[in-house]
Design a protein around this motif. Structure first.
Motif, PDB file in Angstrom:
ATOM      1  N   LEU A 241      -6.616   1.461  -2.957  1.00 26.42           N
ATOM      2  CA  LEU A 241      -6.657  -0.068  -2.401  1.00 26.42           C
ATOM      3  C   LEU A 241      -8.135   0.092  -1.353  1.00 26.42           C
ATOM      4  O   LEU A 241      -8.011   0.870  -0.702  1.00 26.42           O
ATOM      5  CB  LEU A 241      -5.511  -0.500  -1.781  1.00 26.42           C
TER       6      LEU A 241
ATOM      7  N   VAL B 159      -9.167  -1.566   1.817  1.00 27.12           N
ATOM      8  CA  VAL B 159      -8.616  -2.174   2.761  1.00 27.12           C
ATOM      9  C   VAL B 159      -9.769  -2.301   3.784  1.00 27.12           C
ATOM     10  O   VAL B 159     -10.665  -1.528   4.150  1.00 27.12           O
ATOM     11  CB  VAL B 159      -7.500  -1.509   3.412  1.00 27.12           C
TER      12      VAL B 159
ATOM     13  N   THR C 118      -8.931  -4.427  -5.564  1.00 29.53           N
ATOM     14  CA  THR C 118      -8.354  -5.360  -5.245  1.00 29.53           C
ATOM     15  C   THR C 118      -6.558  -5.232  -5.460  1.00 29.53           C
ATOM     16  O   THR C 118      -6.282  -4.324  -6.289  1.00 29.53           O
ATOM     17  CB  THR C 118      -8.490  -6.572  -5.821  1.00 29.53           C
ATOM     18  N   PRO C 119      -5.626  -5.747  -4.656  1.00 25.81           N
ATOM     19  CA  PRO C 119      -4.133  -5.554  -4.986  1.00 25.81           C
ATOM     20  C   PRO C 119      -3.975  -6.092  -6.742  1.00 25.81           C
ATOM     21  O   PRO C 119      -3.345  -5.137  -7.459  1.00 25.81           O
ATOM     22  CB  PRO C 119      -3.708  -6.604  -4.179  1.00 25.81           C
ATOM     23  N   GLU C 120      -4.587  -6.991  -7.007  1.00 29.93           N
ATOM     24  CA  GLU C 120      -4.364  -7.558  -8.456  1.00 29.93           C
ATOM     25  C   GLU C 120      -4.989  -6.371  -9.257  1.00 29.93           C
ATOM     26  O   GLU C 120      -4.332  -6.085 -10.268  1.00 29.93           O
ATOM     27  CB  GLU C 120      -5.314  -8.813  -8.698  1.00 29.93           C
TER      28      GLU C 120
ATOM     29  N   ASP D 225      -0.923  -3.565   8.078  1.00 27.24           N
ATOM     30  CA  ASP D 225      -1.774  -4.431   7.185  1.00 27.24           C
ATOM     31  C   ASP D 225      -1.802  -3.866   5.872  1.00 27.24           C
ATOM     32  O   ASP D 225      -1.505  -4.590   4.874  1.00 27.24           O
ATOM     33  CB  ASP D 225      -3.044  -5.048   8.047  1.00 27.24           C
ATOM     34  N   ALA D 226      -2.238  -2.764   5.756  1.00 25.23           N
ATOM     35  CA  ALA D 226      -2.440  -1.982   4.480  1.00 25.23           C
ATOM     36  C   ALA D 226      -1.194  -1.687   3.969  1.00 25.23           C
ATOM     37  O   ALA D 226      -1.246  -1.825   2.586  1.00 25.23           O
ATOM     38  CB  ALA D 226      -3.302  -0.851   4.582  1.00 25.23           C
TER      39      ALA D 226
ATOM     40  N   GLN E 104      -0.053  -5.021   1.940  1.00 28.82           N
ATOM     41  CA  GLN E 104      -0.820  -4.849   0.822  1.00 28.82           C
ATOM     42  C   GLN E 104      -0.369  -4.174  -0.350  1.00 28.82           C
ATOM     43  O   GLN E 104       0.386  -4.451  -1.626  1.00 28.82           O
ATOM     44  CB  GLN E 104      -2.194  -4.563   0.952  1.00 28.82           C
TER      45      GLN E 104
ATOM     46  N   GLY F  17       3.387  -5.164  -1.648  1.00 31.77           N
ATOM     47  CA  GLY F  17       3.441  -6.166  -2.490  1.00 31.77           C
ATOM     48  C   GLY F  17       3.335  -5.770  -3.890  1.00 31.77           C
ATOM     49  O   GLY F  17       3.959  -6.135  -4.773  1.00 31.77           O
TER      50      GLY F  17
ATOM     51  N   HIS G  44       8.907  -3.623   5.059  1.00 27.83           N
ATOM     52  CA  HIS G  44       8.402  -3.892   3.575  1.00 27.83           C
ATOM     53  C   HIS G  44       9.173  -3.275   2.630  1.00 27.83           C
ATOM     54  O   HIS G  44       9.064  -3.652   1.461  1.00 27.83           O
ATOM     55  CB  HIS G  44       6.865  -3.623   3.493  1.00 27.83           C
TER      56      HIS G  44
END
Ligand SMILES: *Cc1c(COP(=O)(O)O)cnc(C)c1O
Length: 379
Positions: free
Chosen positions: A133, A135, A151-153, A188-189, A192, A195, A241
């Motif tokens: 990813l 970041v 990107t995450p997507e 933060d990473a 992501q 998710g 998470h």
């Protein structure tokens, strides 16, 4: 500077410039990182310092290794490390490198786009893959963003695609930037990555790990958080998470593992207030510079600490411009951030540059301007 390095320099009086690494520091760092995150698996980033003595030391401690090229594969295999303990963490590999790694028995590979995934499916069929990813690298003094990561997507889509291509999607990775001084960057990473992990799980794909890359800092000359503070921030984010079962943590420390273990021993070639006026800056030319291994002084990003023979008995210091020995005017180490050095400094003095065990020896040119590459000692 450890007592062992100080004793080595005093007794051996090695020719300059040279790098001296105390292997016991590498052991200490490994244990400290492992202590901070006990359930993690450590893959030492070989590029930070690929010296066989370091690789053997870490192998004996149980470390895995992250490599980026056939050359690094060979160094590891020659050091007695089995191929199963190597991960190919570089997201940009030519097909010959992939085929070579596959033939040597490496099973774990990084990617960050469809084209690389297709290369892996063809040249390392059936291998395990993890998606990197992109970041933000805020807080890192040597950022590694922009060039890598997706990107995450697209990570979500690509890891499903990996499955369709007959590969094993096993993880997500990121790198928060090298010499990262903000512990929150990992949290933060992780948010992501989590998710995507949970979305993939709903699709029937359960990833084994999150690879948090490297980034853990070395002390140069301004305060940094302790490794336990990084460990706490990461553990907290993982608990938040992944309230139920969590994927395994992989780490790829480079700088943290070896930076503090090394000292560059250098000699002053010339020290002069060129121009002669009191307002003229003092220039100190060392026998190592930008091309001799101190490449991370680019942009004055990494600010080393200098130890001189006059530190105790000085009558005063002046801010100095520090430069390397070559005829290239780019070969200046610090010009905006002047380094205060004792006024007694003169040609022939030996200066130690602390915490230079990482990203120095292999950044050294093969002999630009006829200056021989740095000698290395691992003690
Ligand atoms: C360089 C690199 C590392 C090591 O980073 P440090 O900041 O030195 O810990 C880890 N992983 C990857 C993919 C790298 O390229």
């Amino acid at each position: 500077m450890t007592p062992k390095i100080a004793q080595f320099l005093a007794e051996q009086k090695p020719a300059t410039p040279c790098l001296v690494v105390d292997l016991s520091c590498v052991r200490t760092q490994y244990h400290a990182l492992h202590g901070a995150l006990p359930s993690s698996r450590i893959h030492y980033a070989v590029k930070a310092n690929p010296a066989p003595a370091i690789l053997r030391e870490l192998h004996a401690l149980g470390s895995f290794f992250d490599i980026a090229s056939p050359g690094e594969i060979d160094i590891c295999l020659e050091a007695g490390i089995p191929a199963q303990k190597l991960s190919f963490g570089h997201t940009v590999k030519n097909v010959r490198s992939i085929a070579y790694a596959h033939q040597k028995g490496l099973t774990l590979y990084a990617f960050d786009c469809l084209e690389e995934l297709e290369k892996l499916a063809e040249h390392a069929p059936g291998c395990e893959v993890f998606c990197r990813l992109g970041v933000v690298n805020t807080g890192a003094q040597w950022p590694l963003s922009r060039k890598f990561g997706t990107t995450p997507e697209s990570a979500f889509t690509l890891l499903q695609k990996a499955h369709e291509l007959g590969l094993k999607p096993v993880g997500l990775s990121f790198h928060v930037g090298s010499q990262q001084t903000n512990t929150e960057a990992y949290g933060d990473a992780i948010a992501q990555a989590a998710g995507i992990y949970h979305r993939l799980k709903k699709q029937g794909i359960t990833l084994d790990f999150i690879n948090m890359g490297g980034g853990f800092p070395t002390y140069y000359n301004s305060p940094i958080p302790s490794i336990d503070q990084f460990g706490q921030a990461i553990t907290k984010a993982m608990n938040t998470h992944f309230p139920d079962t969590a994927p395994r943590i992989l780490l790829e420390p480079g700088r943290y593992m070896v930076g503090s273990a090394g000292v560059v021993h250098t000699e002053v070639v010339l020290a002069s207030r060129r121009g002669g006026g009191d307002g003229d800056p003092r220039w100190v030319y060392l026998d190592i510079g930008r091309f001799g291994g101190l490449a991370e002084t680019e942009g004055e990003s990494i600010r080393y600490t200098f130890q001189t023979p006059h530190d105790e008995e000085t009558s005063g210091t002046s801010p100095c411009i520090l430069a390397g020995p070559s005829c290239d005017s780019m070969d200046v180490l610090y010009e905006k951030n002047l380094i205060p050095l004792p006024d007694e400094i003169k040609a022939g003095d030996r200066i130690n540059i602390l915490a230079t065990g990482a990203y120095v020896s292999t950044y050294c040119s093969t002999g630009f301007n006829g200056f021989p590459p740095l000698d290395e000692y691992y003690i």
